[in-house]
Design a protein around this motif. Structure first.
Motif, PDB file in Angstrom:
ATOM      1  N   LEU A  69       0.808  -1.215   0.000  1.00  0.00           N
ATOM      2  CA  LEU A  69       0.000   0.000   0.000  1.00  0.00           C
ATOM      3  C   LEU A  69       0.844   1.269   0.000  1.00  0.00           C
ATOM      4  O   LEU A  69       0.353   2.353  -0.332  1.00  0.00           O
ATOM      5  CB  LEU A  69      -0.932  -0.004   1.222  1.00  0.00           C
ATOM      6  N   GLN A  70       2.121   1.139   0.369  1.00  0.00           N
ATOM      7  CA  GLN A  70       2.988   2.305   0.365  1.00  0.00           C
ATOM      8  C   GLN A  70       3.422   2.696  -1.048  1.00  0.00           C
ATOM      9  O   GLN A  70       3.956   3.787  -1.272  1.00  0.00           O
ATOM     10  CB  GLN A  70       4.243   2.041   1.223  1.00  0.00           C
ATOM     11  N   SER A  71       3.167   1.819  -2.014  1.00  0.00           N
ATOM     12  CA  SER A  71       3.570   2.078  -3.396  1.00  0.00           C
ATOM     13  C   SER A  71       2.519   2.919  -4.104  1.00  0.00           C
ATOM     14  O   SER A  71       1.329   2.643  -4.030  1.00  0.00           O
ATOM     15  CB  SER A  71       3.759   0.745  -4.137  1.00  0.00           C
ATOM     16  N   ARG A  72       2.974   3.954  -4.817  1.00  0.00           N
ATOM     17  CA  ARG A  72       2.035   4.775  -5.579  1.00  0.00           C
ATOM     18  C   ARG A  72       1.394   3.974  -6.705  1.00  0.00           C
ATOM     19  O   ARG A  72       0.232   4.184  -7.045  1.00  0.00           O
ATOM     20  CB  ARG A  72       2.757   5.995  -6.153  1.00  0.00           C
ATOM     21  N   LEU A  73       2.160   3.059  -7.283  1.00  0.00           N
ATOM     22  CA  LEU A  73       1.599   2.217  -8.331  1.00  0.00           C
ATOM     23  C   LEU A  73       0.460   1.381  -7.787  1.00  0.00           C
ATOM     24  O   LEU A  73      -0.600   1.269  -8.402  1.00  0.00           O
ATOM     25  CB  LEU A  73       2.694   1.315  -8.918  1.00  0.00           C
ATOM     26  N   MET A  74       0.642   0.778  -6.631  1.00  0.00           N
ATOM     27  CA  MET A  74      -0.374  -0.093  -6.072  1.00  0.00           C
ATOM     28  C   MET A  74      -1.575   0.670  -5.528  1.00  0.00           C
ATOM     29  O   MET A  74      -2.613   0.074  -5.266  1.00  0.00           O
ATOM     30  CB  MET A  74       0.238  -0.960  -4.968  1.00  0.00           C
ATOM     31  N   SER A  75      -1.425   1.969  -5.357  1.00  0.00           N
ATOM     32  CA  SER A  75      -2.569   2.768  -4.906  1.00  0.00           C
ATOM     33  C   SER A  75      -3.515   3.106  -6.058  1.00  0.00           C
ATOM     34  O   SER A  75      -4.630   3.580  -5.830  1.00  0.00           O
ATOM     35  CB  SER A  75      -2.075   4.059  -4.247  1.00  0.00           C
ATOM     36  N   LEU A  76      -3.071   2.856  -7.286  1.00  0.00           N
ATOM     37  CA  LEU A  76      -3.931   3.099  -8.449  1.00  0.00           C
ATOM     38  C   LEU A  76      -4.959   1.985  -8.584  1.00  0.00           C
ATOM     39  O   LEU A  76      -4.725   0.860  -8.147  1.00  0.00           O
ATOM     40  CB  LEU A  76      -3.087   3.160  -9.728  1.00  0.00           C
ATOM     41  N   PRO A  77      -6.098   2.269  -9.208  1.00  0.00           N
ATOM     42  CA  PRO A  77      -7.069   1.208  -9.477  1.00  0.00           C
ATOM     43  C   PRO A  77      -6.437   0.119 -10.356  1.00  0.00           C
ATOM     44  O   PRO A  77      -5.541   0.399 -11.163  1.00  0.00           O
ATOM     45  CB  PRO A  77      -8.194   1.936 -10.219  1.00  0.00           C
ATOM     46  N   LEU A  78      -6.907  -1.107 -10.208  1.00  0.00           N
ATOM     47  CA  LEU A  78      -6.355  -2.229 -10.955  1.00  0.00           C
ATOM     48  C   LEU A  78      -6.410  -1.976 -12.461  1.00  0.00           C
ATOM     49  O   LEU A  78      -5.472  -2.325 -13.189  1.00  0.00           O
ATOM     50  CB  LEU A  78      -7.131  -3.504 -10.619  1.00  0.00           C
ATOM     51  N   GLU A  79      -7.493  -1.349 -12.945  1.00  0.00           N
ATOM     52  CA  GLU A  79      -7.619  -1.103 -14.383  1.00  0.00           C
ATOM     53  C   GLU A  79      -6.486  -0.232 -14.897  1.00  0.00           C
ATOM     54  O   GLU A  79      -5.947  -0.462 -15.990  1.00  0.00           O
ATOM     55  CB  GLU A  79      -8.964  -0.445 -14.703  1.00  0.00           C
ATOM     56  N   LEU A  80      -6.079   0.786 -14.119  1.00  0.00           N
ATOM     57  CA  LEU A  80      -4.976   1.650 -14.533  1.00  0.00           C
ATOM     58  C   LEU A  80      -3.647   0.905 -14.452  1.00  0.00           C
ATOM     59  O   LEU A  80      -2.782   1.062 -15.319  1.00  0.00           O
ATOM     60  CB  LEU A  80      -4.934   2.917 -13.666  1.00  0.00           C
ATOM     61  N   ARG A  81      -3.477   0.080 -13.418  1.00  0.00           N
ATOM     62  CA  ARG A  81      -2.252  -0.702 -13.313  1.00  0.00           C
ATOM     63  C   ARG A  81      -2.114  -1.652 -14.507  1.00  0.00           C
ATOM     64  O   ARG A  81      -1.034  -1.825 -15.055  1.00  0.00           O
ATOM     65  CB  ARG A  81      -2.226  -1.502 -12.007  1.00  0.00           C
ATOM     66  N   GLN A  82      -3.232  -2.240 -14.928  1.00  0.00           N
ATOM     67  CA  GLN A  82      -3.186  -3.161 -16.060  1.00  0.00           C
ATOM     68  C   GLN A  82      -2.799  -2.432 -17.343  1.00  0.00           C
ATOM     69  O   GLN A  82      -2.067  -2.990 -18.182  1.00  0.00           O
ATOM     70  CB  GLN A  82      -4.546  -3.840 -16.218  1.00  0.00           C
ATOM     71  N   MET A  83      -3.252  -1.198 -17.508  1.00  0.00           N
ATOM     72  CA  MET A  83      -2.852  -0.419 -18.677  1.00  0.00           C
ATOM     73  C   MET A  83      -1.349  -0.156 -18.662  1.00  0.00           C
ATOM     74  O   MET A  83      -0.677  -0.217 -19.700  1.00  0.00           O
ATOM     75  CB  MET A  83      -3.631   0.900 -18.720  1.00  0.00           C
ATOM     76  N   ILE A  84      -0.812   0.115 -17.487  1.00  0.00           N
ATOM     77  CA  ILE A  84       0.628   0.357 -17.353  1.00  0.00           C
ATOM     78  C   ILE A  84       1.410  -0.918 -17.651  1.00  0.00           C
ATOM     79  O   ILE A  84       2.406  -0.896 -18.392  1.00  0.00           O
ATOM     80  CB  ILE A  84       0.951   0.890 -15.945  1.00  0.00           C
ATOM     81  N   TYR A  85       0.975  -2.025 -17.090  1.00  0.00           N
ATOM     82  CA  TYR A  85       1.667  -3.298 -17.325  1.00  0.00           C
ATOM     83  C   TYR A  85       1.710  -3.620 -18.817  1.00  0.00           C
ATOM     84  O   TYR A  85       2.755  -4.001 -19.358  1.00  0.00           O
ATOM     85  CB  TYR A  85       0.959  -4.438 -16.587  1.00  0.00           C
TER      86      TYR A  85
END
Length: 297
Positions: free
Chosen positions: A45-61
């Motif tokens: 939870l301390q990660s800014r990446l992990m604080s994003l919604p899963l949909e946005l993280r998937q776009m980044i991945y």
């Protein structure tokens, strides 16, 4: 053409992948019975990446590890992959390097055993596509991103053994787009021509018929395959149409892809009813008043 020498095979054959015990699996969620053995997985939870919604993280991945062409290469006792420098596999220069079809303009050269080496004078680039650092960050990122690596990229192969070795990876079945280029050895499926050769057997792996047939059994079994493009080089063409028919026969078992193109370097008849589109070179007819070079006479 004898194919790889014994020395080349010793250099080329990748070491088998280590069998990872369930308690050391990288993918989450962790079965409750294994949580104690695997240790605690932090919530990040301390990660800014992990604080994003899963949909946005998937776009980044997907942007980082997907939507590219991966040229799969043989190295000494392991495989590697390089991102294609062209916008797509179709736009990637494909040529003959004296031994086989190759993407030299894009990623380097190969020796007689198809072992990859960078072109002289070039800075050696990483042969993991610069992808592994992200995947190795933590279990959660690995679990959320690994499928995009296989399902959204085009995997390009210039060696049948490379494809066979890669097919043993756990997520190989997720691949949807495949690009294969291969130089057929002259007497393949031609008993008369093989009889004239002084070696026994006449053909050696990976240029033998058994390797060719196994390759297409592997491709036919890929459950999510949507597009396959094959480029075949064969110097003299087929002496007998029946030999060509036997060469193409293993490809008839590949029925899952919605689009299946087979580009060949020799002329011949059309093939009807096949699950693939056979694309032969365009032969320009000599017009009246012209010779074969198109010169007027």
């Amino acid at each position: 053409m004898r194919g790889h020498s014994l020395t080349g095979i010793a250099k080329m054959a990748p070491r088998p992948l280590a069998v990872r015990p369930p308690e050391r699996s990288l993918t989450i969620p962790v079965p409750e019975r294994l949580q104690e053995k695997r240790g605690r997985t932090m919530d990040q939870l301390q990660s800014r990446l992990m604080s994003l919604p899963l949909e946005l993280r998937q776009m980044i991945y997907r942007s980082v590890v997907g939507d590219s062409t991966m040229h799969m290469i043989l190295k000494e006792n392991k495989l590697g992959h390089l991102r294609c420098k062209a916008p797509s596999a179709i736009q990637c220069p494909l040529g003959f390097n004296g031994r086989t079809l190759s993407r030299e303009c894009c990623w380097g050269t190969v020796d007689s055993a198809n072992i990859w080496a960078p072109r002289r004078g070039n800075v050696v680039e990483p042969t993991d596509g610069d992808i592994l650092p992200l995947l190795q960050t933590c279990r959660q990122i690995y679990s959320e991103s690994i499928n995009y690596l296989y399902s959204t990229n085009t995997f390009s192969f210039s060696d049948l053994d490379c494809l066979r070795y890669f097919s043993t990876t756990p997520r190989f079945s997720l691949i949807q787009t495949l690009d294969i280029e291969w130089c057929l050895s002259w007497p393949i499926y031609d008993p008369f021509a093989q009889h004239l050769l002084l070696s026994n057997p006449a053909l050696f792996p990976p240029h033998d018929e058994a390797t060719w047939e196994e390759t297409w059994r592997i491709v036919a079994a890929m459950p999510h395959l949507a597009f396959v493009r094959v480029s075949l080089l064969y110097f003299d063409g087929f002496r007998d149409p029946r030999c060509e028919g036997r060469m193409l026969a293993p490809l008839w078992g590949v029925t899952r892809p919605k689009r299946f193109e087979v580009h060949v370097s020799w002329s011949g008849d059309e093939v009807e009813g096949a699950p693939f589109q056979l694309i032969r070179p365009v032969v320009q007819e000599v017009g009246e008043g012209e010779d074969e070079d198109g010169e007027q006479w």
